[in-house]
Scaffold this motif. Structure first.
Motif, PDB file in Angstrom:
ATOM      1  N   ALA A   1      68.221  26.138  44.640  1.00 10.48           N
ATOM      2  CA  ALA A   1      69.176  25.870  43.558  1.00 10.48           C
ATOM      3  C   ALA A   1      69.380  24.361  43.493  1.00 10.48           C
ATOM      4  CB  ALA A   1      70.494  26.587  43.801  1.00 10.48           C
ATOM      5  N   ILE A   2      69.571  23.847  42.282  1.00  9.19           N
ATOM      6  CA  ILE A   2      69.655  22.407  42.068  1.00  9.19           C
ATOM      7  C   ILE A   2      70.890  22.085  41.234  1.00  9.19           C
ATOM      8  CG2 ILE A   2      68.523  20.358  41.073  1.00  9.19           C
ATOM      9  CD1 ILE A   2      65.846  21.806  41.392  1.00  9.19           C
ATOM     10  N   ALA A   3      71.595  21.035  41.628  1.00  9.46           N
ATOM     11  CA  ALA A   3      72.678  20.495  40.796  1.00  9.46           C
ATOM     12  C   ALA A   3      72.278  19.104  40.333  1.00  9.46           C
ATOM     13  CB  ALA A   3      73.982  20.418  41.587  1.00  9.46           C
ATOM     14  N   VAL A   4      72.434  18.849  39.038  1.00  9.98           N
ATOM     15  CA  VAL A   4      72.176  17.528  38.461  1.00  9.98           C
ATOM     16  C   VAL A   4      73.518  16.975  38.002  1.00  9.98           C
ATOM     17  CG1 VAL A   4      71.029  16.221  36.633  1.00  9.98           C
ATOM     18  CG2 VAL A   4      69.840  18.137  37.735  1.00  9.98           C
ATOM     19  N   THR A   5      73.917  15.854  38.593  1.00 12.07           N
ATOM     20  CA  THR A   5      75.216  15.281  38.262  1.00 12.07           C
ATOM     21  C   THR A   5      75.043  13.809  37.898  1.00 12.07           C
ATOM     22  OG1 THR A   5      77.489  14.994  39.050  1.00 12.07           O
ATOM     23  CG2 THR A   5      75.732  14.738  40.678  1.00 12.07           C
ATOM     24  N   GLY A   6      76.134  13.127  37.683  1.00  9.66           N
ATOM     25  CA  GLY A   6      76.085  11.730  37.250  1.00  9.66           C
ATOM     26  C   GLY A   6      77.018  11.520  36.076  1.00  9.66           C
ATOM     27  N   LEU A   7      77.377  10.278  35.831  1.00 10.71           N
ATOM     28  CA  LEU A   7      78.243   9.963  34.705  1.00 10.71           C
ATOM     29  C   LEU A   7      77.537  10.215  33.377  1.00 10.71           C
ATOM     30  CD1 LEU A   7      79.870   6.603  35.851  1.00 10.71           C
ATOM     31  CD2 LEU A   7      80.929   8.865  35.834  1.00 10.71           C
ATOM     32  N   ARG A   8      78.312  10.553  32.368  1.00  6.79           N
ATOM     33  CA  ARG A   8      77.744  10.623  31.029  1.00  6.79           C
ATOM     34  C   ARG A   8      77.171   9.247  30.675  1.00  6.79           C
ATOM     35  NH1 ARG A   8      80.097   9.485  26.285  1.00  6.79           N
ATOM     36  NH2 ARG A   8      82.163   9.462  27.246  1.00  6.79           N
ATOM     37  N   GLY A   9      75.989   9.252  30.088  1.00  8.76           N
ATOM     38  CA  GLY A   9      75.348   8.000  29.723  1.00  8.76           C
ATOM     39  C   GLY A   9      74.304   7.534  30.714  1.00  8.76           C
TER      40      GLY A   9
ATOM     41  N   ASP B   1      70.730  23.519  47.021  1.00 10.97           N
ATOM     42  CA  ASP B   1      69.828  22.945  48.028  1.00 10.97           C
ATOM     43  C   ASP B   1      69.545  21.473  47.758  1.00 10.97           C
ATOM     44  OD1 ASP B   1      68.868  25.544  49.501  1.00 10.97           O
ATOM     45  OD2 ASP B   1      68.751  25.989  47.363  1.00 10.97           O
ATOM     46  N   LEU B   2      69.552  21.076  46.498  1.00 15.30           N
ATOM     47  CA  LEU B   2      69.286  19.690  46.127  1.00 15.30           C
ATOM     48  C   LEU B   2      70.331  19.251  45.116  1.00 15.30           C
ATOM     49  CD1 LEU B   2      67.473  17.140  46.174  1.00 15.30           C
ATOM     50  CD2 LEU B   2      66.134  18.182  44.318  1.00 15.30           C
ATOM     51  N   ILE B   3      70.994  18.135  45.402  1.00 19.37           N
ATOM     52  CA  ILE B   3      71.964  17.558  44.483  1.00 19.37           C
ATOM     53  C   ILE B   3      71.414  16.225  44.007  1.00 19.37           C
ATOM     54  CG2 ILE B   3      74.316  16.696  44.217  1.00 19.37           C
ATOM     55  CD1 ILE B   3      75.033  18.598  46.602  1.00 19.37           C
TER      56      ILE B   3
ATOM     57  N   VAL C   1      69.827  25.845  37.957  1.00 17.37           N
ATOM     58  CA  VAL C   1      69.963  24.400  37.814  1.00 17.37           C
ATOM     59  C   VAL C   1      71.238  24.156  37.020  1.00 17.37           C
ATOM     60  CG1 VAL C   1      68.920  22.262  36.989  1.00 17.37           C
ATOM     61  CG2 VAL C   1      67.444  24.144  37.789  1.00 17.37           C
ATOM     62  N   PHE C   2      72.218  23.532  37.651  1.00 10.76           N
ATOM     63  CA  PHE C   2      73.492  23.257  36.989  1.00 10.76           C
ATOM     64  C   PHE C   2      73.585  21.760  36.679  1.00 10.76           C
ATOM     65  CE2 PHE C   2      76.833  26.737  37.718  1.00 10.76           C
ATOM     66  CZ  PHE C   2      75.881  27.746  37.645  1.00 10.76           C
ATOM     67  N   GLU C   3      73.891  21.431  35.410  1.00 13.81           N
ATOM     68  CA  GLU C   3      74.195  20.057  35.022  1.00 13.81           C
ATOM     69  C   GLU C   3      75.716  19.910  34.974  1.00 13.81           C
ATOM     70  OE1 GLU C   3      74.199  17.075  31.168  1.00 13.81           O
ATOM     71  OE2 GLU C   3      73.878  19.227  30.953  1.00 13.81           O
TER      72      GLU C   3
END
Length: 424
Positions: free
Chosen positions: A115-123, A250-252, A228-230
């Motif tokens: 499972a993967i999470a993709v994060t970060g500020l907008r932009g 498992d991966l952020i 995969v969650f954004e």
């Protein structure tokens, strides 16, 4: 409402024919005179004003639409988040992250759980990571790809389970989560990308059911589904502290704020692609010594752009467009020095309710009038008044959907300003 000096300077720059419609016959003394006049105007606007008098109403042009309204379409597109993100994916500094993503997705294709999470500020170009995952997932002949997108806040479990069942082609029945999990476990292996998963909760009592249902489904179906969650970074930090969100993935992957060197590489690549049709001249600050003026583009401009944008791609694109003037007659773009914008001082003039509203807007990314009223426990009329003020001050933009979003150049300052409030 008093007009800010920056606004006055922009209008004066138009009168000096730097923008479209100018009748300048050559690219010699006339251009130098224009640039000198424009530089003086902007120098007065951004450094000559007493800092104590700054208010939010003094700042404008901080959405991409405002900043690039007078630029040709190719320039607008080149410095949009989509095109800047495409260019940023070629950076050597991204290679390790791409490799981690590719390896994990391919391990899933070979039968492993992930499972993967993709994060970060907008932009920062989160969507590019989702595109990469979708591309690698397409290599699996027996693996399906599904995408769910949540554009507005969900509060109940059914608001997640219903759309999820429909998008995944499952029998919704009475929206029993155990039944949906069983169907996924019995069905084909698949990759499911959940875009804007930060809309699966609302920061209030009883506002976490949709997120809880989603995470329960993730945990129950890892044998057959790569989830995969954004999730926006502000929401991720809050939810991770509240519910140990990192335990589900498992991966952020965090879309980064770029270094000055990487930001320069991206923008110079875009300018190089435009150079034949849209050549660009960088205008150094008027008071800069001659020895430094010669290296302004290479050493000074990007330092200012990086400081003003905090390395946020979308913010940098807006600020770049905001400082760029295009002359039809000269067939040349002139890039003025990036001004120092007193965001922090402007924010300090807002009352407490407005600052709390900004905290909710930043954490949830987009909110409607009713969303904001529900979160702050204020009347819809009061919420609309706060939002209208933000729009007038160019702090937010109203989407066609009726929801409001903070203009990206404000994000870093709002995060810094509210960090001591413990609400982000």
């Amino acid at each position: 409402m008093r007009a800010g000096l920056y606004a006055v300077a922009r209008r004066q720059a138009l009168r000096y024919k730097v923008c479209e419609g100018g009748r300048v016959p050559d690219d010699s003394g006339h251009l130098r005179a224009i640039l000198s006049q424009t530089a003086a105007i902007f120098q007065t606007a951004v450094t000559g004003r007493p800092e104590a008098g700054v208010a939010p109403a003094d700042l404008e042009g901080l959405s991409l639409e405002e900043a690039s309204a007078e630029l040709p379409d190719p320039i607008r597109r080149a410095f949009s988040l989509e095109d800047l993100s495409d260019s940023a994916r070629k950076l050597a500094s991204c290679d390790e992250t791409w490799s981690e993503i590719d390896d994990l997705v391919r391990r899933f294709l070979r039968g492993r759980r992930a499972a993967i999470a993709v994060t970060g500020l907008r932009g920062t170009g989160r969507r590019g990571y989702l595109q990469r995952i979708a591309s690698i997932a397409g290599e699996g002949e027996d693996v399906g790809l599904s995408r769910l997108r949540f554009d507005s806040i969900r509060t109940g479990a059914s608001e997640f389970l219903g759309p999820a069942a429909q998008a995944l082609g499952l029998e919704a029945g009475d929206l029993d989560p155990d039944d949906l999990a069983r169907q996924l476990l019995e069905g084909p292996r698949r990759v499911v990308i959940v875009e804007r998963a930060h809309n699966l909760y609302m920061r209030k009592i009883g506002g976490f059911e949709a997120l809880q249902a989603a995470l329960a489904l993730v945990a129950a179906t890892l044998d057959t589904v790569l989830w995969v969650f954004e999730i926006d970074r502000y929401a991720w930090e809050y939810l991770d502290e509240l519910s140990q969100l990192h335990d589900y993935f498992d991966l952020i992957v965090e879309a980064p704020l770029l270094s000055e060197e990487d930001l320069k590489e991206v923008f110079e690549r875009q300018l190089s692609d435009l150079d034949e049709t849209f050549p660009t001249k960088f205008l150094a600050p008027k008071d800069l010594p001659e020895s430094q003026r010669e290296t302004w583009r290479e050493e000074g401009f990007y330092k200012r752009l990086h400081a003003a944008s905090s390395g946020n791609l979308e913010s940098a694109g807006i600020l770049f467009c905001r400082s760029t003037r295009w002359s039809v007659q000269l067939k040349k773009a002139v890039v003025l020095p990036i001004p120092t914008i007193p965001f922090e001082e402007a924010l300090s003039s807002y009352p407490r309710t407005s600052l709390l509203a900004l905290a909710m807007l930043v954490e949830h990314e987009e909110l409607s009038q009713q969303d904001l009223a529900d979160l702050l426990l204020i009347s819809p009329g009061r919420a609309q008044s706060v939002l209208d003020t933000f729009v007038r001050h160019s702090v937010t933009t109203r989407r066609e959907t009726g929801r409001y979003v903070v203009n990206t150049p404000w994000l870093a300052a709002i995060g810094s300003h509210l960090s001591n409030w413990n609400v982000l």
